[in-house]
Scaffold this active site. Structure first.
Site, PDB file in Angstrom:
ATOM      1  N   ASP A 584       0.910  -1.159   0.000  1.00 21.69           N
ATOM      2  CA  ASP A 584       0.000   0.000   0.000  1.00 21.69           C
ATOM      3  C   ASP A 584       0.943   1.201   0.000  1.00 21.69           C
ATOM      4  O   ASP A 584       1.285   1.742   1.047  1.00 21.69           O
ATOM      5  CB  ASP A 584      -0.867  -0.059   1.263  1.00 21.69           C
ATOM      6  CG  ASP A 584      -1.880   1.068   1.306  1.00 21.69           C
ATOM      7  OD1 ASP A 584      -2.401   1.431   0.249  1.00 21.69           O
ATOM      8  OD2 ASP A 584      -2.136   1.584   2.407  1.00 21.69           O
ATOM      9  N   CYS A 635      -3.701   5.656  -2.869  1.00 18.89           N
ATOM     10  CA  CYS A 635      -4.883   6.518  -2.704  1.00 18.89           C
ATOM     11  C   CYS A 635      -4.705   7.762  -3.577  1.00 18.89           C
ATOM     12  O   CYS A 635      -4.862   8.882  -3.124  1.00 18.89           O
ATOM     13  CB  CYS A 635      -5.100   6.885  -1.245  1.00 18.89           C
ATOM     14  SG  CYS A 635      -3.706   7.720  -0.488  1.00 18.89           S
TER      15      CYS A 635
HETATM   16  C1  LIG Z   1      -0.313   4.874   2.382  1.00 23.23           C
HETATM   17  S1  LIG Z   1       0.483   4.840   3.900  1.00 23.23           S
HETATM   18  C2  LIG Z   1       0.103   3.226   4.452  1.00 23.23           C
HETATM   19  C3  LIG Z   1      -1.248   3.128   5.086  1.00 23.23           C
HETATM   20  C4  LIG Z   1      -1.480   1.790   5.726  1.00 23.23           C
HETATM   21  N1  LIG Z   1      -1.275   0.706   4.794  1.00 23.23           N
HETATM   22  C5  LIG Z   1      -2.854   1.684   6.333  1.00 23.23           C
HETATM   23  O1  LIG Z   1      -3.756   1.195   5.654  1.00 23.23           O
HETATM   24  O2  LIG Z   1      -3.027   2.079   7.474  1.00 23.23           O
HETATM   25  C6  LIG Z   1       2.119   4.671   3.403  1.00 23.23           C
HETATM   26  C7  LIG Z   1       3.080   4.375   4.525  1.00 23.23           C
HETATM   27  O3  LIG Z   1       4.332   4.110   3.917  1.00 23.23           O
HETATM   28  C8  LIG Z   1       5.340   4.472   4.813  1.00 23.23           C
HETATM   29  N2  LIG Z   1       6.579   4.567   4.047  1.00 23.23           N
HETATM   30  C9  LIG Z   1       7.003   5.558   3.241  1.00 23.23           C
HETATM   31  N3  LIG Z   1       8.200   5.238   2.704  1.00 23.23           N
HETATM   32  C10 LIG Z   1       8.514   4.013   3.185  1.00 23.23           C
HETATM   33  C11 LIG Z   1       9.609   3.152   3.012  1.00 23.23           C
HETATM   34  N4  LIG Z   1      10.634   3.482   2.235  1.00 23.23           N
HETATM   35  N5  LIG Z   1       9.600   1.982   3.673  1.00 23.23           N
HETATM   36  C12 LIG Z   1       8.579   1.638   4.484  1.00 23.23           C
HETATM   37  N6  LIG Z   1       7.511   2.417   4.687  1.00 23.23           N
HETATM   38  C13 LIG Z   1       7.481   3.583   4.041  1.00 23.23           C
HETATM   39  C14 LIG Z   1       4.841   5.749   5.423  1.00 23.23           C
HETATM   40  O4  LIG Z   1       5.442   5.917   6.702  1.00 23.23           O
HETATM   41  C15 LIG Z   1       3.338   5.486   5.509  1.00 23.23           C
HETATM   42  O5  LIG Z   1       3.025   5.057   6.796  1.00 23.23           O
END
Ligand SMILES: C[S@@+](CC[C@H](N)C(=O)[O-])C[C@H]1O[C@@H](n2cnc3c(N)ncnc32)[C@H](O)[C@@H]1O
Length: 719
Positions: A584, A635
């Site tokens: 996601d 999203c």
């Molecule tokens: C769209 S949100 C995820 C929402 C979550 N799946 C939910 O439904 O509650 C994207 C997430 O990716 C994380 N993120 C961004 N870059 C990342 C990376 N390189 N590795 C791991 N997580 C990452 C952000 O911290 C954020 O929490």
């Protein structure tokens, strides 16, 4: 005399001095005591007219120049301090610009404007300099454009309403118009400025049932007046989500329930644990405008306004400005200060910018005086009792039993189709909405690894998992770009790959030997190779138990990932470790609603999201075992992060194929592509592929956020 002339000049013209002064504690004299600010006019001849009272009407001639001087303290971000006795003044602003959102360039502009005018004025007469909010002078070098902005006449109905137009970067707009067509994109753009007209609640089926939740919510909402109050709206009908069943109410009084809000179960097969609470809007609000007495108002930040549109109250940090003399208990209009184009080509927030027409989001009762709003740093500033959109708030309601989640996010967990006992990786999991949805679909039986790059966000996943009582979730701090564990030479001697059937998937990995499970390198594939652990006290232990025991041994008693405050780091996982992976992905979030500004997203920033997502996807592909599943979701409405990622995935990893999704609620994906001016051709889906993906269009009847889901089957990787 000047006063008379001035009043004469003002007759019949629009308000220009309803800019609230920001800080009642501006301290000119060095004495730290509050004063009530006022507005003043400085004429070019040096005369000053001070207005301790509310509103004046001024018509500007085309060659008039208007400047706005703003008083504030360093606490609120900006101070202009005029010292007329020493005939100098200077400007101060500190780093807390977020409160006012002034870009330094804006300050510089104001400073320049002020300075130019001051040079032409007779300093000795500037006895009200400290209060000056509006300066008018003739024949200075300021552009007429600025005058025109301020001088444009606007009717109250145009102004006191909610009708925002989303601003886009021109290239991004052009790209989206190519993708969707101008009309469709205009509808999407409009829909994005409004919240979905219902709240979607996922019931924790491990703790409760939809019926029980509906019953409890009905009485709670009734207690709060939600199910019995007559609708405050006059015009637009409630939007239908098209998927709700008949309203359900606790007291058998459907009439009452229909008046403002109703609760219903989702009737999509398999989703009857999802409950909708219908809201309403947009409503027309009478802000009590009178010709010579506009309503007092509070200007809030965009983020605050977006939260208000989703049902929140106005909290102190969201208040940017407030009309003079607002007392506790007074009714005020609430408008939002949006980003405006700056002189440097960027965007800045200027709460004094007059053009707030169509940006009124409701009416509220002030919970503190104006002075209080700028004195305290937290708390509810306004109780919004008359809203453009009425959506009940579920803060702290039925904790552990329900989780507020968008419908497409719930459907993403279903698309992954997790099975009990499986190993699932959620690569970008925080705050854990989908992770917990997956765990519940698995009946908390199996292993859900929830990873996120951010330490604090990992704590949020833990908190949510604990609140929902889920035990099968293990959290790690891990960069998704480094999710695949690299094996050092020494590890190679006893490490193995982890394919289900023992096939080597990664050429870097050795072909035999047991996989090494280190404290931090978490290949779980050994569980696929091993069957049952050695008997202990005459009993065999399951793999899950074994892993749990290992964890307890490693971490000591009481250190439970879902309850503790510690976050384990992880060096990644071995290839083919997981049955299913959810990516996601972090994205441009251009599907989130309500959204009041989009101008900062450029084609470059959108393209950098795409690149990042592709790199993450490449990691996901390695971690899923052959025969497994990857679900990719975002999203955003940006095809570059959606359909173009699918194209990349299918063209790059030949063993992937698009899989059907259940339930299928979203619409088809975009077929075709886009040619960019630099010759780059972005490819989307090919004919026949569009129905495999789910694209949630915010302008559709479903009234969801903009969202995209693609599901891939992973074939034999030796293709
Ligand atoms: C769209 S949100 C995820 C929402 C979550 N799946 C939910 O439904 O509650 C994207 C997430 O990716 C994380 N993120 C961004 N870059 C990342 C990376 N390189 N590795 C791991 N997580 C990452 C952000 O911290 C954020 O929490």
């Amino acid at each position: 005399m000047i006063e008379e002339a001035f009043v004469e000049r003002m007759k019949g013209y629009r308000v220009v001095d309803d800019f609230p002064i920001l800080d009642p504690y501006y301290n000119v004299s060095g004495v730290d005591e509050p004063y009530l600010p006022s507005f003043g006019i400085v004429f070019k001849d040096g005369a000053v007219l001070n207005f301790p009272s509310e509103n004046y009407f001024i018509r500007l001639d085309p060659d008039d120049v208007v400047g706005l001087a703003i008083l504030g303290t360093p606490r609120s971000g900006l101070s202009i301090i005029g010292n007329y006795q020493q005939q100098n003044f200077y400007i101060m602003y500190d780093t807390k610009k977020s409160r006012l959102g002034f870009a330094p360039t804006k300050c510089a502009e104001i400073l320049e404007l002020f300075a130019t005018l001051l040079l032409e004025l007779n300093f000795a007469k500037l006895k009200y300099l400290n209060f000056v909010a509006l300066i008018i002078a003739k024949n200075t070098t300021f552009t007429e454009k600025k005058c025109n902005v301020y001088a444009s006449v606007m009717g109250p109905s145009e102004r006191y309403c909610y009708n925002p137009a989303l601003r886009w970067n021109p290239q991004v707009e052009e790209y989206f118009v190519k993708a969707y067509g101008a009309d469709h994109f205009a509808r999407i753009s409009k829909a994005l400025t409004q919240p979905s007209c219902y709240s979607c609640i996922r019931v924790n089926t491990l703790k409760s049932t939809s019926d029980s939740v509906i019953k409890k919510l009905s009485s709670l909402l009734q207690e709060n007046g939600w199910l019995s109050e007559p609708s405050k709206g006059t015009d637009a009908a409630n939007n239908s989500d098209g998927i709700a069943t008949e309203p359900v109410v606790s007291d058998g009084s459907p009439d009452a329930a229909l008046k403002n809000s109703f609760i219903s179960k989702c009737k999509i097969p398999g989703l009857d644990y999802v409950v909708f609470v219908q809201g309403s809007g947009p409503h027309t609000i009478d802000y009590g405008y009178k010709e010579d007495k506009p309503p007092k108002e509070v200007i809030v930040s965009r983020k605050c306004a977006e939260a208000v549109l989703r049902g929140a109250h106005v909290y102190v940090p969201g208040v940017l400005a407030c009309s003079a003399h607002v007392e506790k208990g007074e009714q005020v209009a609430v408008s939002v200060a949006l980003e405006q184009p700056g002189a440097d080509g960027g965007w800045g927030v200027d709460p004094f910018y007059f053009e707030r027409n169509g940006l009124y989001i409701g009416q509220g009762i002030s919970m503190m005086s104006r002075a209080g709003m700028f004195r305290v740093s937290q708390g509810v500033a306004l109780d919004l009792n008359n809203r453009v959109f009425n959506l009940p708030s579920f803060n702290d309601l039925l904790e552990g039993e329900i989780f507020l989640q968008n419908l497409p996010s719930i459907i993403t967990a279903h698309a992954l189709d997790p099975q009990e006992g499986e190993k699932i990786l959620d690569m970008c999991a925080a705050p854990g909405g989908k992770t917990t949805a997956i765990a519940i679909l698995m009946k908390d039986n199996g292993e859900v690894i929830a990873a996120d790059r951010s330490h604090n966000k990992v704590l949020e996943i833990q908190k949510l998992a604990a609140e929902l009582g889920l035990k099968c979730i293990t959290t790690y701090k891990l960069d998704a770009l480094k999710s695949v564990q690299r094996i050092s030479k020494s590890d190679n001697q006893d490490a193995t790959q982890g394919g289900v059937n023992g096939s080597i998937q990664n050429p870097e990995l050795p072909k035999s030997g047991l996989e090494k499970v280190s404290d931090t390198a978490l290949g779980f594939s050994q569980d696929k190779v091993a069957t049952l652990d050695q008997p202990k006290n005459g009993k065999y232990t399951s793999n899950a138990e074994h892993r749990k025991n290992m964890r307890v041994m490693r971490n000591g008693p009481g250190r439970n990932n879902t309850l503790g405050g510690r976050v384990e780091k992880c060096k990644g996982f071995f290839p083919n470790t997981f049955d299913r992976v959810l990516l996601d992905a972090p994205c441009s979030a251009l599907g989130l609603r309500p959204r009041l500004f989009s101008g900062e997203d450029t084609m470059e920033s959108l393209q950098s999201h795409s690149k990042y997502q592709r790199r993450m996807f490449d990691q996901a592909v390695q971690l899923v075992r052959p025969g497994g599943v990857i679900v990719y979701s975002t999203c955003t409405i940006n095809p570059g992060e959606n359909e173009a990622l699918v194209r990349y995935a299918l063209d790059t990893h030949k063993f992937l194929s698009l899989a059907s999704q259940h339930p299928k609620v979203g619409g088809p994906g975009l077929v075709g592509g886009c040619q960019f001016p630099d010759g780059y051709q972005e490819e989307w889906l090919r004919p026949g592929e569009e129905d495999f993906v789910q694209r949630f269009d915010p302008s559709s009847e479903l009234d969801t956020m903009g969202f995209f889901i693609a599901k891939f089957n992973v074939g034999g990787k030796d293709i």
